[in-house]
Design a protein around this motif. Sequence first.
Motif, PDB file in Angstrom:
ATOM      1  N   LEU A  95      15.376  11.403 -55.755  1.00 16.06           N
ATOM      2  CA  LEU A  95      14.480  12.978 -55.347  1.00 16.06           C
ATOM      3  C   LEU A  95      14.504  13.842 -54.024  1.00 16.06           C
ATOM      4  CD1 LEU A  95      11.246  11.103 -56.098  1.00 16.06           C
ATOM      5  CD2 LEU A  95      12.291  12.540 -57.549  1.00 16.06           C
ATOM      6  N   THR A  96      14.930  12.795 -52.479  1.00 16.89           N
ATOM      7  CA  THR A  96      15.354  13.271 -52.089  1.00 16.89           C
ATOM      8  C   THR A  96      16.239  14.379 -51.683  1.00 16.89           C
ATOM      9  OG1 THR A  96      15.013  11.496 -50.180  1.00 16.89           O
ATOM     10  CG2 THR A  96      16.334  12.617 -49.329  1.00 16.89           C
ATOM     11  N   ALA A  97      17.666  13.904 -52.810  1.00 19.67           N
ATOM     12  CA  ALA A  97      18.569  14.961 -52.820  1.00 19.67           C
ATOM     13  C   ALA A  97      18.292  16.035 -53.612  1.00 19.67           C
ATOM     14  CB  ALA A  97      20.093  13.777 -54.184  1.00 19.67           C
ATOM     15  N   LYS A  98      16.959  15.855 -55.023  1.00 20.37           N
ATOM     16  CA  LYS A  98      16.205  17.119 -55.281  1.00 20.37           C
ATOM     17  C   LYS A  98      16.065  17.676 -54.308  1.00 20.37           C
ATOM     18  CE  LYS A  98      12.764  17.950 -59.385  1.00 20.37           C
ATOM     19  NZ  LYS A  98      12.210  17.370 -59.715  1.00 20.37           N
ATOM     20  N   ASN A  99      14.574  17.185 -53.251  1.00 21.18           N
ATOM     21  CA  ASN A  99      14.369  17.968 -52.353  1.00 21.18           C
ATOM     22  C   ASN A  99      15.359  19.199 -52.019  1.00 21.18           C
ATOM     23  OD1 ASN A  99      11.544  17.575 -53.258  1.00 21.18           O
ATOM     24  ND2 ASN A  99      12.260  15.632 -50.912  1.00 21.18           N
TER      25      ASN A  99
ATOM     26  N   ILE B   9      16.977  -0.796 -46.406  1.00 14.68           N
ATOM     27  CA  ILE B   9      17.046   0.143 -47.618  1.00 14.68           C
ATOM     28  C   ILE B   9      15.819   0.949 -47.885  1.00 14.68           C
ATOM     29  CG2 ILE B   9      17.483   0.976 -49.888  1.00 14.68           C
ATOM     30  CD1 ILE B   9      19.290  -2.512 -50.271  1.00 14.68           C
ATOM     31  N   MET B  10      14.594   0.032 -48.439  1.00 10.67           N
ATOM     32  CA  MET B  10      12.963   0.657 -48.199  1.00 10.67           C
ATOM     33  C   MET B  10      13.200   1.202 -46.850  1.00 10.67           C
ATOM     34  SD  MET B  10       9.204  -0.414 -47.362  1.00 10.67           S
ATOM     35  CE  MET B  10       9.643  -0.408 -45.240  1.00 10.67           C
ATOM     36  N   PHE B  11      13.681   1.236 -45.394  1.00  9.18           N
ATOM     37  CA  PHE B  11      13.259   1.831 -44.346  1.00  9.18           C
ATOM     38  C   PHE B  11      14.146   3.594 -44.632  1.00  9.18           C
ATOM     39  CE2 PHE B  11      14.311   3.040 -40.103  1.00  9.18           C
ATOM     40  CZ  PHE B  11      13.348   3.844 -39.178  1.00  9.18           C
ATOM     41  N   ILE B  12      15.115   3.312 -44.823  1.00  8.36           N
ATOM     42  CA  ILE B  12      15.744   4.734 -45.322  1.00  8.36           C
ATOM     43  C   ILE B  12      15.549   6.095 -45.934  1.00  8.36           C
ATOM     44  CG2 ILE B  12      18.706   5.387 -45.480  1.00  8.36           C
ATOM     45  CD1 ILE B  12      19.028   2.674 -44.437  1.00  8.36           C
ATOM     46  N   ALA B  13      15.347   5.354 -47.475  1.00 10.63           N
ATOM     47  CA  ALA B  13      14.975   5.304 -48.177  1.00 10.63           C
ATOM     48  C   ALA B  13      13.623   6.644 -48.132  1.00 10.63           C
ATOM     49  CB  ALA B  13      14.533   4.546 -49.799  1.00 10.63           C
ATOM     50  N   ASN B  14      12.183   5.758 -47.813  1.00  8.17           N
ATOM     51  CA  ASN B  14      10.994   6.050 -47.206  1.00  8.17           C
ATOM     52  C   ASN B  14      10.919   7.028 -46.118  1.00  8.17           C
ATOM     53  OD1 ASN B  14       8.353   5.084 -48.126  1.00  8.17           O
ATOM     54  ND2 ASN B  14       9.821   3.451 -47.724  1.00  8.17           N
TER      55      ASN B  14
ATOM     56  N   MET C 162       6.256  16.920 -37.511  1.00  9.55           N
ATOM     57  CA  MET C 162       7.486  15.797 -38.617  1.00  9.55           C
ATOM     58  C   MET C 162       7.483  14.345 -37.937  1.00  9.55           C
ATOM     59  SD  MET C 162      10.262  18.544 -39.440  1.00  9.55           S
ATOM     60  CE  MET C 162      10.897  17.305 -40.211  1.00  9.55           C
ATOM     61  N   VAL C 163       7.733  13.942 -37.278  1.00  7.69           N
ATOM     62  CA  VAL C 163       8.169  12.368 -36.680  1.00  7.69           C
ATOM     63  C   VAL C 163       6.660  11.903 -36.796  1.00  7.69           C
ATOM     64  CG1 VAL C 163       8.224  10.782 -34.785  1.00  7.69           C
ATOM     65  CG2 VAL C 163       9.892  13.156 -35.398  1.00  7.69           C
ATOM     66  N   LEU C 164       5.677  12.627 -36.521  1.00  8.00           N
ATOM     67  CA  LEU C 164       4.221  12.073 -37.548  1.00  8.00           C
ATOM     68  C   LEU C 164       4.049  11.791 -38.136  1.00  8.00           C
ATOM     69  CD1 LEU C 164       1.739  13.218 -34.489  1.00  8.00           C
ATOM     70  CD2 LEU C 164       2.240  11.084 -34.999  1.00  8.00           C
ATOM     71  N   THR C 165       4.757  12.362 -39.398  1.00 12.90           N
ATOM     72  CA  THR C 165       4.450  12.570 -40.756  1.00 12.90           C
ATOM     73  C   THR C 165       5.655  11.550 -41.509  1.00 12.90           C
ATOM     74  OG1 THR C 165       4.306  15.528 -41.590  1.00 12.90           O
ATOM     75  CG2 THR C 165       4.339  13.625 -42.458  1.00 12.90           C
ATOM     76  N   VAL C 166       6.398  11.920 -40.702  1.00 15.55           N
ATOM     77  CA  VAL C 166       7.518  10.506 -40.964  1.00 15.55           C
ATOM     78  C   VAL C 166       6.172   9.010 -41.035  1.00 15.55           C
ATOM     79  CG1 VAL C 166      10.479   9.198 -40.676  1.00 15.55           C
ATOM     80  CG2 VAL C 166       9.457  12.376 -41.184  1.00 15.55           C
ATOM     81  N   GLY C 167       6.412   8.771 -39.631  1.00 15.34           N
ATOM     82  CA  GLY C 167       6.333   7.699 -38.997  1.00 15.34           C
ATOM     83  C   GLY C 167       4.785   7.440 -40.062  1.00 15.34           C
TER      84      GLY C 167
ATOM     85  N   LEU D 270      14.353   9.094 -45.364  1.00 15.93           N
ATOM     86  CA  LEU D 270      15.248  10.448 -45.776  1.00 15.93           C
ATOM     87  C   LEU D 270      13.952  11.581 -46.557  1.00 15.93           C
ATOM     88  CD1 LEU D 270      18.394   9.030 -46.886  1.00 15.93           C
ATOM     89  CD2 LEU D 270      18.037  10.202 -44.705  1.00 15.93           C
ATOM     90  N   PHE D 271      13.605  10.641 -47.672  1.00 16.88           N
ATOM     91  CA  PHE D 271      12.601  11.473 -48.495  1.00 16.88           C
ATOM     92  C   PHE D 271      10.734  12.343 -47.528  1.00 16.88           C
ATOM     93  CE2 PHE D 271       8.137  11.038 -51.684  1.00 16.88           C
ATOM     94  CZ  PHE D 271       9.201  12.280 -51.794  1.00 16.88           C
ATOM     95  N   SER D 272      10.338  11.549 -46.700  1.00 18.07           N
ATOM     96  CA  SER D 272       9.492  11.856 -46.348  1.00 18.07           C
ATOM     97  C   SER D 272       9.824  13.076 -45.262  1.00 18.07           C
ATOM     98  CB  SER D 272       8.845  10.942 -45.535  1.00 18.07           C
ATOM     99  OG  SER D 272       9.036  10.462 -44.689  1.00 18.07           O
ATOM    100  N   PHE D 273      10.863  12.429 -44.803  1.00 21.99           N
ATOM    101  CA  PHE D 273      11.782  13.850 -43.552  1.00 21.99           C
ATOM    102  C   PHE D 273      11.662  15.219 -44.022  1.00 21.99           C
ATOM    103  CE2 PHE D 273      14.588  16.530 -41.534  1.00 21.99           C
ATOM    104  CZ  PHE D 273      14.156  16.626 -40.531  1.00 21.99           C
ATOM    105  N   THR D 274      12.259  15.156 -45.939  1.00 17.74           N
ATOM    106  CA  THR D 274      12.537  16.153 -46.306  1.00 17.74           C
ATOM    107  C   THR D 274      11.661  16.438 -46.883  1.00 17.74           C
ATOM    108  OG1 THR D 274      13.407  15.215 -48.603  1.00 17.74           O
ATOM    109  CG2 THR D 274      15.410  15.602 -46.806  1.00 17.74           C
ATOM    110  N   SER D 275      10.476  16.021 -47.373  1.00 14.91           N
ATOM    111  CA  SER D 275       9.315  16.836 -48.254  1.00 14.91           C
ATOM    112  C   SER D 275       8.478  16.846 -47.031  1.00 14.91           C
ATOM    113  CB  SER D 275       8.090  15.853 -48.464  1.00 14.91           C
ATOM    114  OG  SER D 275       9.394  14.994 -49.797  1.00 14.91           O
ATOM    115  N   ALA D 276       8.352  16.736 -45.323  1.00 19.49           N
ATOM    116  CA  ALA D 276       7.008  17.234 -44.135  1.00 19.49           C
ATOM    117  C   ALA D 276       8.601  18.501 -43.920  1.00 19.49           C
ATOM    118  CB  ALA D 276       7.780  16.242 -43.473  1.00 19.49           C
ATOM    119  N   ASP D 277       9.817  18.217 -43.879  1.00 21.64           N
ATOM    120  CA  ASP D 277      10.654  19.820 -43.812  1.00 21.64           C
ATOM    121  C   ASP D 277      10.615  20.943 -45.090  1.00 21.64           C
ATOM    122  OD1 ASP D 277      12.623  21.183 -41.639  1.00 21.64           O
ATOM    123  OD2 ASP D 277      14.236  21.334 -43.242  1.00 21.64           O
ATOM    124  N   LEU D 278      10.407  20.679 -45.715  1.00 19.68           N
ATOM    125  CA  LEU D 278      10.108  21.743 -46.767  1.00 19.68           C
ATOM    126  C   LEU D 278       8.492  21.863 -46.598  1.00 19.68           C
ATOM    127  CD1 LEU D 278      12.041  19.999 -49.962  1.00 19.68           C
ATOM    128  CD2 LEU D 278      12.302  22.658 -48.471  1.00 19.68           C
ATOM    129  N   LEU D 279       7.448  21.180 -46.435  1.00 20.20           N
ATOM    130  CA  LEU D 279       6.162  21.228 -46.286  1.00 20.20           C
ATOM    131  C   LEU D 279       5.717  22.387 -45.037  1.00 20.20           C
ATOM    132  CD1 LEU D 279       3.220  20.553 -47.450  1.00 20.20           C
ATOM    133  CD2 LEU D 279       2.658  18.526 -45.652  1.00 20.20           C
TER     134      LEU D 279
END
Length: 212
Positions: free
Chosen positions: A137-141, A45-50, A81-86, A52-61
């Motif tokens: 927050l991911t959905a909000k992004n 759950i922690m892995f998926i949540a992080n 983006m992969v580096l940011t998420v990782g 998704l959130f970091s991916f959507t944030s990085a994409d918008l960034l």
Amino acid sequence: MNIHTETNSQQILKPKNNFYNFIINPFSFFNNMLSNPKVMLPLLIMFIANVLFSFTSADLLYQGNNYINDSFIQNNRTIFMVLTVGISVISNLTTLIFSCLFLYFIGMIFFDNISYKTIFSFVLFSQIPQYINLFILTAKNLITQEITEQIQNPTLLDSIGTQVNPFNIWHLFLLGVAIHTMTKMSKTKSFIIILILPILNISLPQILTNIF
């Protein structure tokens, strides 16, 4: 024969540890998990949540930030983006591991028979409200197409608002339940210890702001 019958009856009467029990009766949930702490489910759950959130944030960034609207970055956007998420996932996991390690050493000094796996499992489960918040927050992004950013130089009211939200309160409550279950301290002492965390989180930013 009677011993087997009694054992079987105890197993039947023992409540199942499911999400319903986690929500309705967390004291029973954590107590049932003492003998066999689970790690993989909350870790997933922690892995998926992080991710998704970091991916959507990085994409918008990388879409909207003029400072990184560089041709090299845009041409290698997927790699960045992969580096940011990782980096986000690894840093969160590393923080969790070392935080639990610190708690484990503290536990070894004051309490007996508390394993690192138990601490790691209980801390993970206590953070599930935070992971649920990350999904929101991911959905909000995705809906607003705007990054949910942290407040820079937060005021006292900002710090209080960050701590006094349903997900953080739920997280602190579960952490108090986890400490009570692991240490066998009274519920009152366990929750007094937990109250120190939001006090520090509120006061430290103000102290650091005044210093620097």
